[in-house]
Design an enzyme around this catalytic site. Structure first.
Site, PDB file in Angstrom:
ATOM      1  N   LYS A  10       5.420   2.066  25.888  1.00 15.15           N
ATOM      2  CA  LYS A  10       4.906   2.565  27.166  1.00 15.15           C
ATOM      3  C   LYS A  10       6.057   2.766  28.172  1.00 15.15           C
ATOM      4  CE  LYS A  10       0.430   0.239  26.562  1.00 15.15           C
ATOM      5  NZ  LYS A  10      -0.621  -0.553  27.245  1.00 15.15           N
ATOM      6  N   ASN A  44       2.388  -3.675  29.624  1.00 20.19           N
ATOM      7  CA  ASN A  44       2.622  -4.590  28.497  1.00 20.19           C
ATOM      8  C   ASN A  44       3.421  -3.969  27.352  1.00 20.19           C
ATOM      9  OD1 ASN A  44       0.625  -2.906  27.658  1.00 20.19           O
ATOM     10  ND2 ASN A  44      -0.993  -4.456  27.598  1.00 20.19           N
ATOM     11  N   HIS A  62       1.676  -0.153  22.875  1.00 21.96           N
ATOM     12  CA  HIS A  62       0.311   0.023  22.363  1.00 21.96           C
ATOM     13  C   HIS A  62       0.420   0.107  20.851  1.00 21.96           C
ATOM     14  CE1 HIS A  62      -3.543   1.827  21.363  1.00 21.96           C
ATOM     15  NE2 HIS A  62      -2.848   2.599  20.544  1.00 21.96           N
ATOM     16  N   GLU A  86      -5.533   8.541  16.855  1.00 23.76           N
ATOM     17  CA  GLU A  86      -4.399   8.500  17.802  1.00 23.76           C
ATOM     18  C   GLU A  86      -3.212   9.320  17.294  1.00 23.76           C
ATOM     19  OE1 GLU A  86      -3.870   4.278  18.384  1.00 23.76           O
ATOM     20  OE2 GLU A  86      -5.812   4.105  19.400  1.00 23.76           O
TER      21      GLU A  86
HETATM   22  P1  ADP Z   1      -4.613  -3.408  23.934  1.00 24.70           P
HETATM   23  O1  ADP Z   1      -3.565  -2.475  24.526  1.00 24.70           O
HETATM   24  O2  ADP Z   1      -4.087  -4.818  23.829  1.00 24.70           O
HETATM   25  O3  ADP Z   1      -5.234  -2.908  22.656  1.00 24.70           O
HETATM   26  P2  ADP Z   1      -7.008  -2.556  25.444  1.00 24.70           P
HETATM   27  O4  ADP Z   1      -7.227  -1.486  24.433  1.00 24.70           O
HETATM   28  O5  ADP Z   1      -8.152  -3.443  25.816  1.00 24.70           O
HETATM   29  O6  ADP Z   1      -5.788  -3.519  25.024  1.00 24.70           O
HETATM   30  O7  ADP Z   1      -6.516  -1.911  26.814  1.00 24.70           O
HETATM   31  C1  ADP Z   1      -5.657  -0.812  26.804  1.00 24.70           C
HETATM   32  C2  ADP Z   1      -4.641  -0.941  27.946  1.00 24.70           C
HETATM   33  O8  ADP Z   1      -5.309  -0.812  29.209  1.00 24.70           O
HETATM   34  C3  ADP Z   1      -3.957  -2.298  28.002  1.00 24.70           C
HETATM   35  O9  ADP Z   1      -2.872  -2.391  27.121  1.00 24.70           O
HETATM   36  C4  ADP Z   1      -3.541  -2.367  29.443  1.00 24.70           C
HETATM   37  O10 ADP Z   1      -2.356  -1.605  29.664  1.00 24.70           O
HETATM   38  C5  ADP Z   1      -4.701  -1.678  30.157  1.00 24.70           C
HETATM   39  N1  ADP Z   1      -5.727  -2.647  30.582  1.00 24.70           N
HETATM   40  C6  ADP Z   1      -6.668  -3.248  29.806  1.00 24.70           C
HETATM   41  N2  ADP Z   1      -7.462  -4.071  30.515  1.00 24.70           N
HETATM   42  C7  ADP Z   1      -7.029  -3.981  31.795  1.00 24.70           C
HETATM   43  C8  ADP Z   1      -7.429  -4.594  33.039  1.00 24.70           C
HETATM   44  N3  ADP Z   1      -8.452  -5.455  33.098  1.00 24.70           N
HETATM   45  N4  ADP Z   1      -6.747  -4.277  34.168  1.00 24.70           N
HETATM   46  C9  ADP Z   1      -5.735  -3.422  34.125  1.00 24.70           C
HETATM   47  N5  ADP Z   1      -5.279  -2.789  32.999  1.00 24.70           N
HETATM   48  C10 ADP Z   1      -5.919  -3.072  31.857  1.00 24.70           C
END
Ligand code: ADP
Length: 141
Positions: free
Chosen positions: A11, A118, A121, A132
């Site tokens: 990211k 974070n 992805h 994707e």
């Molecule tokens: P992952 O990336 O761990 O698979 P998700 O698919 O649930 O997690 O979420 C996608 C992305 O959206 C996350 O990596 C994060 O960047 C963002 N995100 C998820 N939940 C939240 C939240 N509650 N507040 C802000 N950003 C969020």
């Protein structure tokens, strides 16, 4: 053995903070194979498709702003059980909960309100991976 492929994004925070090499090293250190790799600027349409389950969330506009704040690196990687294993290597969504040794635990941390930055992805299933890969590598279809 379960050979499979996954879509990994480094990211914009990962690119801006200089972690592209660190993430690629971790993929290669596990002897996964890099099948495709490119640096691109995400479009809003690509993000809406990629995060189709999140577009109605109140924090989606923040995700869109974050994910278009700079270039990202899109990767197709292949290997035995890579989908589940790479998600373990990435750590949980919230960097505060990510253990040291994981990508998110080593290179990210919670930082105030707004989108969770974070670093990476990765696809959560074979079905998501194929969807994707089409979004980020349309030229391969
Ligand atoms: P992952 O990336 O761990 O698979 P998700 O698919 O649930 O997690 O979420 C996608 C992305 O959206 C996350 O990596 C994060 O960047 C963002 N995100 C998820 N939940 C939240 C939240 N509650 N507040 C802000 N950003 C969020």
């Amino acid at each position: 053995m379960s050979e499979e492929r996954t879509l990994i994004l480094i990211k914009p925070d990962g690119v801006q903070c200089g972690h592209v090499g660190h993430v690629l090293s971790r993929i290669e250190n596990r002897r996964y194979e890099l099948k495709a790799l490119k640096m691109i600027n995400a479009t809003k349409e690509q993000l809406r498709q990629h995060y189709s389950q999140l577009v109605d969330k109140p924090y989606y506009p923040g995700i869109e702003e974050f994910m278009t704040s700079g270039p990202l690196v899109a990767i197709i990687a292949e290997g035995d059980e890579i989908i589940e294993t790479f998600r373990k290597m990435a750590g949980p969504t919230n960097p505060s909960e990510a253990m040291p040794g994981t990508i998110r635990g080593d290179f990210a941390r919670a930082w105030g309100p707004g989108p969770i930055k974070n670093v990476v992805h990765s696809s959560d299933s074979r079905e998501s991976a194929e969807k994707e890969i089409k979004i980020w590598f349309p030229e391969r279809n």
